[in-house]
Design an enzyme around this catalytic site. Structure first.
Site, short mmCIF file in Angstrom:
data_model
loop_
_atom_site.label_atom_id
_atom_site.label_comp_id
_atom_site.label_asym_id
_atom_site.label_seq_id
_atom_site.Cartn_x
_atom_site.Cartn_y
_atom_site.Cartn_z
N SER A 27 0.79 -1.23 0.00
CA SER A 27 0.00 0.00 0.00
C SER A 27 0.82 1.28 0.00
CB SER A 27 -0.96 0.01 1.20
OG SER A 27 -2.09 -0.80 0.94
N LYS A 55 0.05 3.67 -2.81
CA LYS A 55 -0.97 4.73 -2.77
C LYS A 55 -0.34 6.11 -2.63
CE LYS A 55 -4.72 1.85 -0.99
NZ LYS A 55 -4.06 0.60 -0.56
N SER A 105 -5.97 3.75 3.94
CA SER A 105 -5.39 2.94 2.88
C SER A 105 -6.42 2.04 2.21
CB SER A 105 -4.23 2.10 3.43
OG SER A 105 -3.44 1.59 2.38
#
Length: 303
Positions: free
Chosen positions: A94, A97, A154
């Site tokens: 993640s 992102k 997230s």
């Protein structure tokens, strides 16, 4: 001339043509109305690579699973203060992102995207696995809520929504992510989705993530405050940040966590004390606690 109760063949043809034209215009008006919400975010210049179908060759090399890596850089100069296999290939999870948000912030800063613009949720985006907001297909989410959900919690469904609305598809958006990575000097990163969900082609390094975090902080001071938020509320639900160092380690004010099974536990941290600011990246932690402890130790050591 005799009175015709029914139109001639020629007249019937003309009427049919006019009827088809009216229907087409009506449908076009409906479609225009339906697409109006997405108009501000359709194929903006920053995603020119995605729009033209261009691509960048992927990075090749051995990717170590659940292996430790770390780096500490000075935010002001970008100089490396500490490194541990900082250029070794890893799955970013993640942390990806951060790049997705970079592209969104560019659109906001340029004025091509507004915080109150609506983003349409597709069935594909709604079906993404947790962590997610649980958005319904056909619903919309404001840009301001989307970036908060991505930065703080997230969320994978929201990352997909952003990608589809800005570039038409996750694949196109990922090409723009990779292009931006090269432009920022991230030599070892390659993206195939906006969320960091498992894909063996999606790779990066601790060093590249430090470069990205620094670029975010220096270019978008108005938006990086999102990474310092400990929680947010949306649609009647309360969501707590995945960054457990916020409010616990003096000086820490962001940024982002990441985890998939093949990567281990990641964390990018920004911290400031005594007028000096560093960015710390820890990748491949065996547990979330071990990752957090190493990051906190590096903050203490180099501030």
């Amino acid at each position: 001339m005799p009175l015709r109760l029914f139109p001639s063949r020629r007249h019937r043809s003309t009427i049919a043509s006019l009827t088809a034209l009216v229907v087409t215009l009506a449908l076009g008006a409906c479609q225009t109305s339906d697409l109006a919400l997405q108009a501000p975010v359709k194929s903006p210049p920053v995603l020119a690579l995605a729009a033209t179908g261009g691509s960048i060759p992927p990075v090749f090399g051995e990717v170590l699973e659940r292996a430790p890596a770390a780096i500490v850089i000075d935010e002001a100069t970008g100089a490396t203060i500490y490194a541990d296999d900082a250029d070794g290939l890893r799955y970013p999870a993640s942390l990806s992102k951060l790049m997705s948000l970079y592209l969104v912030f560019e659109q906001l800063q340029s004025g091509r995207l507004k915080l109150d613009d609506d983003l349409l949720v597709s069935p594909t985006a709604a079906a993404k696995p947790a962590v997610k907001l649980g958005l319904a297909p056909g619903s919309t989410i404001k840009v301001r809520d989307a970036i908060q959900a991505m930065a703080v919690k997230s969320t994978n469904d929201v990352a997909s929504v952003v990608a589809e609305n800005l570039a038409g598809s996750e694949e196109a958006f990922a090409r723009a992510m990779t292009a931006k990575a090269r432009a920022l000097g991230m030599k070892h990163s390659y993206f195939v989705n906006p969320s960091g969900l498992p894909d063996p082609r999606q790779i990066s390094t601790a060093h590249d993530m430090a470069i990205l975090a620094r670029a975010l902080r220096l270019r978008f001071p108005a938006y990086v405050r999102l990474f310092s938020e400990g929680s947010f509320d949306y649609a009647g639900h309360h969501y707590v940040s995945t960054n457990k160092l916020l409010g616990k380690v003096p000086g820490v004010d962001g940024m982002k966590t990441g985890y998939i099974r093949a990567s281990g536990f990641h964390l990018v941290v920004s911290a400031s004390r005594g007028g000096r600011r560093v960015i710390v990246v820890v990748m491949g932690g065996k547990t979330g606690r071990a990752r957090d402890e190493r990051a906190a130790l590096l903050v203490d050591q180099y501030l």
